[in-house]
Motif scaffolding. Sequence first.
Motif, PDB file in Angstrom:
ATOM      1  N   ALA A  51       0.835  -1.261   0.074  1.00 18.28           N
ATOM      2  CA  ALA A  51      -0.130  -0.097   0.126  1.00 18.28           C
ATOM      3  C   ALA A  51       1.118   1.237  -0.193  1.00 18.28           C
ATOM      4  CB  ALA A  51      -0.975   0.001   1.171  1.00 18.28           C
ATOM      5  N   ALA A  52       2.122   1.163   0.460  1.00 14.58           N
ATOM      6  CA  ALA A  52       3.121   2.351   0.706  1.00 14.58           C
ATOM      7  C   ALA A  52       3.695   2.560  -0.719  1.00 14.58           C
ATOM      8  CB  ALA A  52       4.063   2.186   1.680  1.00 14.58           C
ATOM      9  N   VAL A  53       3.862   1.632  -1.650  1.00 14.76           N
ATOM     10  CA  VAL A  53       4.331   1.909  -2.847  1.00 14.76           C
ATOM     11  C   VAL A  53       4.043   3.239  -3.616  1.00 14.76           C
ATOM     12  CG1 VAL A  53       4.884   0.912  -5.260  1.00 14.76           C
ATOM     13  CG2 VAL A  53       5.147  -0.689  -3.311  1.00 14.76           C
ATOM     14  N   PRO A  54       2.598   3.491  -3.884  1.00  9.94           N
ATOM     15  CA  PRO A  54       2.129   4.502  -4.706  1.00  9.94           C
ATOM     16  C   PRO A  54       2.759   5.975  -3.968  1.00  9.94           C
ATOM     17  CG  PRO A  54       0.389   3.069  -4.390  1.00  9.94           C
ATOM     18  CD  PRO A  54       1.643   2.497  -3.394  1.00  9.94           C
ATOM     19  N   TYR A  55       3.035   5.865  -2.897  1.00 10.58           N
ATOM     20  CA  TYR A  55       3.475   7.399  -2.125  1.00 10.58           C
ATOM     21  C   TYR A  55       4.788   7.562  -2.633  1.00 10.58           C
ATOM     22  CZ  TYR A  55      -0.311   7.172   1.028  1.00 10.58           C
ATOM     23  OH  TYR A  55      -1.508   7.198   1.581  1.00 10.58           O
ATOM     24  N   PHE A  56       5.603   6.733  -3.153  1.00  9.73           N
ATOM     25  CA  PHE A  56       6.999   6.880  -3.604  1.00  9.73           C
ATOM     26  C   PHE A  56       6.962   7.021  -5.365  1.00  9.73           C
ATOM     27  CE2 PHE A  56       7.335   5.174   0.224  1.00  9.73           C
ATOM     28  CZ  PHE A  56       8.321   5.761   1.053  1.00  9.73           C
ATOM     29  N   ASN A  57       5.777   6.983  -5.937  1.00  9.33           N
ATOM     30  CA  ASN A  57       5.664   7.167  -7.316  1.00  9.33           C
ATOM     31  C   ASN A  57       6.202   5.913  -8.213  1.00  9.33           C
ATOM     32  OD1 ASN A  57       4.103   9.490  -7.322  1.00  9.33           O
ATOM     33  ND2 ASN A  57       5.978  10.615  -7.098  1.00  9.33           N
ATOM     34  N   LEU A  58       6.155   5.033  -7.329  1.00  8.29           N
ATOM     35  CA  LEU A  58       6.456   3.683  -7.848  1.00  8.29           C
ATOM     36  C   LEU A  58       5.394   2.725  -8.266  1.00  8.29           C
ATOM     37  CD1 LEU A  58       9.525   2.729  -5.252  1.00  8.29           C
ATOM     38  CD2 LEU A  58       9.764   3.345  -7.828  1.00  8.29           C
ATOM     39  N   GLU A  59       5.685   1.711  -9.387  1.00  9.26           N
ATOM     40  CA  GLU A  59       4.571   0.860  -9.621  1.00  9.26           C
ATOM     41  C   GLU A  59       5.081  -0.572  -9.289  1.00  9.26           C
ATOM     42  OE1 GLU A  59       2.905   1.439 -13.498  1.00  9.26           O
ATOM     43  OE2 GLU A  59       3.266   3.731 -13.304  1.00  9.26           O
ATOM     44  N   ILE A  60       4.156  -1.277  -9.052  1.00  5.28           N
ATOM     45  CA  ILE A  60       4.313  -2.911  -8.912  1.00  5.28           C
ATOM     46  C   ILE A  60       4.136  -3.552 -10.252  1.00  5.28           C
ATOM     47  CG2 ILE A  60       3.914  -5.057  -7.638  1.00  5.28           C
ATOM     48  CD1 ILE A  60       2.944  -3.239  -5.170  1.00  5.28           C
ATOM     49  N   TYR A  61       4.948  -4.512 -10.585  1.00  4.88           N
ATOM     50  CA  TYR A  61       4.701  -5.333 -11.912  1.00  4.88           C
ATOM     51  C   TYR A  61       3.612  -6.251 -11.573  1.00  4.88           C
ATOM     52  CZ  TYR A  61       5.339  -8.676 -15.463  1.00  4.88           C
ATOM     53  OH  TYR A  61       5.364  -9.411 -16.566  1.00  4.88           O
ATOM     54  N   GLU A  62       2.755  -5.998 -12.849  1.00  2.00           N
ATOM     55  CA  GLU A  62       1.640  -6.971 -12.990  1.00  2.00           C
ATOM     56  C   GLU A  62       1.457  -7.387 -14.320  1.00  2.00           C
ATOM     57  OE1 GLU A  62      -2.067  -5.123 -11.524  1.00  2.00           O
ATOM     58  OE2 GLU A  62      -1.549  -5.427  -9.438  1.00  2.00           O
ATOM     59  N   LEU A  63       1.621  -8.737 -14.467  1.00  2.00           N
ATOM     60  CA  LEU A  63       1.282  -9.263 -15.850  1.00  2.00           C
ATOM     61  C   LEU A  63      -0.064  -8.961 -16.460  1.00  2.00           C
ATOM     62  CD1 LEU A  63       2.752 -11.102 -18.013  1.00  2.00           C
ATOM     63  CD2 LEU A  63       1.582 -13.203 -17.102  1.00  2.00           C
ATOM     64  N   ASN A  64      -0.027  -8.391 -17.491  1.00  2.00           N
ATOM     65  CA  ASN A  64      -1.254  -7.973 -18.231  1.00  2.00           C
ATOM     66  C   ASN A  64      -1.906  -9.303 -19.153  1.00  2.00           C
ATOM     67  OD1 ASN A  64      -3.438  -6.789 -19.414  1.00  2.00           O
ATOM     68  ND2 ASN A  64      -2.221  -5.302 -20.542  1.00  2.00           N
ATOM     69  N   MET A  65      -2.803  -9.977 -18.700  1.00  2.00           N
ATOM     70  CA  MET A  65      -3.451 -10.979 -19.415  1.00  2.00           C
ATOM     71  C   MET A  65      -4.345 -10.774 -20.551  1.00  2.00           C
ATOM     72  SD  MET A  65      -1.619 -13.324 -18.022  1.00  2.00           S
ATOM     73  CE  MET A  65      -2.382 -14.924 -18.739  1.00  2.00           C
ATOM     74  N   ASP A  66      -4.521  -9.398 -20.515  1.00  2.00           N
ATOM     75  CA  ASP A  66      -5.616  -9.062 -21.497  1.00  2.00           C
ATOM     76  C   ASP A  66      -5.345  -9.034 -23.006  1.00  2.00           C
ATOM     77  OD1 ASP A  66      -7.910  -7.851 -22.761  1.00  2.00           O
ATOM     78  OD2 ASP A  66      -7.433  -5.846 -22.041  1.00  2.00           O
ATOM     79  N   THR A  67      -5.765 -10.045 -23.785  1.00  2.00           N
ATOM     80  CA  THR A  67      -5.477 -10.290 -25.051  1.00  2.00           C
ATOM     81  C   THR A  67      -6.550  -9.902 -26.039  1.00  2.00           C
ATOM     82  OG1 THR A  67      -6.732 -12.515 -24.718  1.00  2.00           O
ATOM     83  CG2 THR A  67      -4.029 -12.357 -24.211  1.00  2.00           C
ATOM     84  N   SER A  68      -7.288  -8.872 -25.676  1.00  2.00           N
ATOM     85  CA  SER A  68      -8.449  -8.434 -26.439  1.00  2.00           C
ATOM     86  C   SER A  68      -7.916  -7.615 -27.587  1.00  2.00           C
ATOM     87  CB  SER A  68      -9.453  -7.733 -25.805  1.00  2.00           C
ATOM     88  OG  SER A  68      -9.224  -6.822 -25.060  1.00  2.00           O
ATOM     89  N   LYS A  69      -8.256  -7.706 -28.710  1.00  2.00           N
ATOM     90  CA  LYS A  69      -7.739  -6.548 -29.760  1.00  2.00           C
ATOM     91  C   LYS A  69      -8.542  -5.339 -29.736  1.00  2.00           C
ATOM     92  CE  LYS A  69      -6.625 -10.628 -32.861  1.00  2.00           C
ATOM     93  NZ  LYS A  69      -6.969 -11.150 -34.095  1.00  2.00           N
ATOM     94  N   SER A  70      -7.744  -4.281 -30.111  1.00  2.00           N
ATOM     95  CA  SER A  70      -8.270  -3.036 -29.789  1.00  2.00           C
ATOM     96  C   SER A  70      -9.031  -2.806 -31.439  1.00  2.00           C
ATOM     97  CB  SER A  70      -7.186  -2.071 -29.738  1.00  2.00           C
ATOM     98  OG  SER A  70      -6.086  -2.101 -30.763  1.00  2.00           O
TER      99      SER A  70
END
Length: 415
Positions: free
Chosen positions: A396-415
């Motif tokens: 929860a503290a990570v965003p206060y340092f303007n950092l982002e946590i890695y998350e695998l994007n599983m969205d395979t939908s086509k734009s």
Amino acid sequence: MDLQELFCLVNDFLIARDYTENTAMYISLIVNCIAVGIIAFLIDYVIRRLLIALAHRIAPKTKNNFDDFLIKNKLPQNLAHVIPILFIEQVSPFLFVDFPDFQHGFLIAIDIFLVILVIRVIRSILNSLRDFLKTLNAFKDKPIDSYIQVFMIFVWMVGIILSFSILTGKSIIAFVTTLGALSAVILLIFRDTILGFVASIQVAVNDMVRIGDWITMEKYGADGDVVEINLATVKVQNFDKTITTIPTYALISDSFKNWRGMNDSGGRRIKRAIIIKAQSIHYLSIEEIEELKKIQLISEYVTNRQEDISTFNTTHAADKSLLINGRNLTNIGVFRKYVESYLENHPAINKDMTIMSRQLAQTPKGIPLEIYAFSQDKVWKNYEYIMGDIFDHLLAAVPYFNLEIYELNMDTSKS
């Protein structure tokens, strides 16, 4: 009137009733055997009741509970069986006076049965000793079962030798000599037993495993507490309550992990990483530094570091029109310091053991920031709660340092 006269009277009575002499002898034998059997049963019953009653009266008056285990393992009952057998052996010459061949076989059977009874008495004593030693703190974690089983194997071997000696009429020395010639076969038959015995000694002498230790042995799928160590196997109760059986000699021939060191130490290790997205890492601007000074745990650190960096940059005439010039604070560096300060102030973390927040080698997923510390509470459930509480806060503290946590994007939908 002694027993021999009584048996003769029964035989004379049957002859007087017009039975042939042979028929009278057989009927007399049957009647006398029944009579002796009834007497032996009554003797056994009376002596057994007396010994049990005597044992229950004496046991509460003693200081230790060894005699209680003797009663539990049926020593009085086994001792009571010996006396009726001795009685039958004494009267057998009178019973079989007209059947010498049958008498010889009967006496052999009685002697073998006596050997078995003696073995049962010894087993009761050894089992009682085992149970008693397990109540002592000095022996609770020792492989007592292994040693008792070794003694019992030795007792059974002696009993088998005696029985064969009685059955064949040969001396014990001749029988042992014959066994010596078959030693290779015996070693093959008792291979696991011998290996288990040697392993039990090495395990005990080297203090490799104790009852109650948490061990992990991937080869056998074992991950739990040792509940029993005997001559052939080690039983491990896994955390899913299943039981894994491991050969005792595998403890010295294969590798395994014993967690006793962790239990004996001052804490249980926490070693887990948060993966930071590399694109979110950057130098801190003046505005961001001022905002981070509001975080109490690192307010003093940020202030002091900013002063040191400003002094260095001024001394070296760094061109700060670009942040890359000179020395700078980074958001991941300040966050790393925050994590370390948070751990140092956490009440559940052992302050006397290593506390560290370190950056690991970059991966395709991002930058792992590893937390390395030791919780004071080593109980599994409490340990997981402490670790979860720490990472709940840090995530929860990570965003206060303007950092982002890695998350695998599983969205395979086509734009």
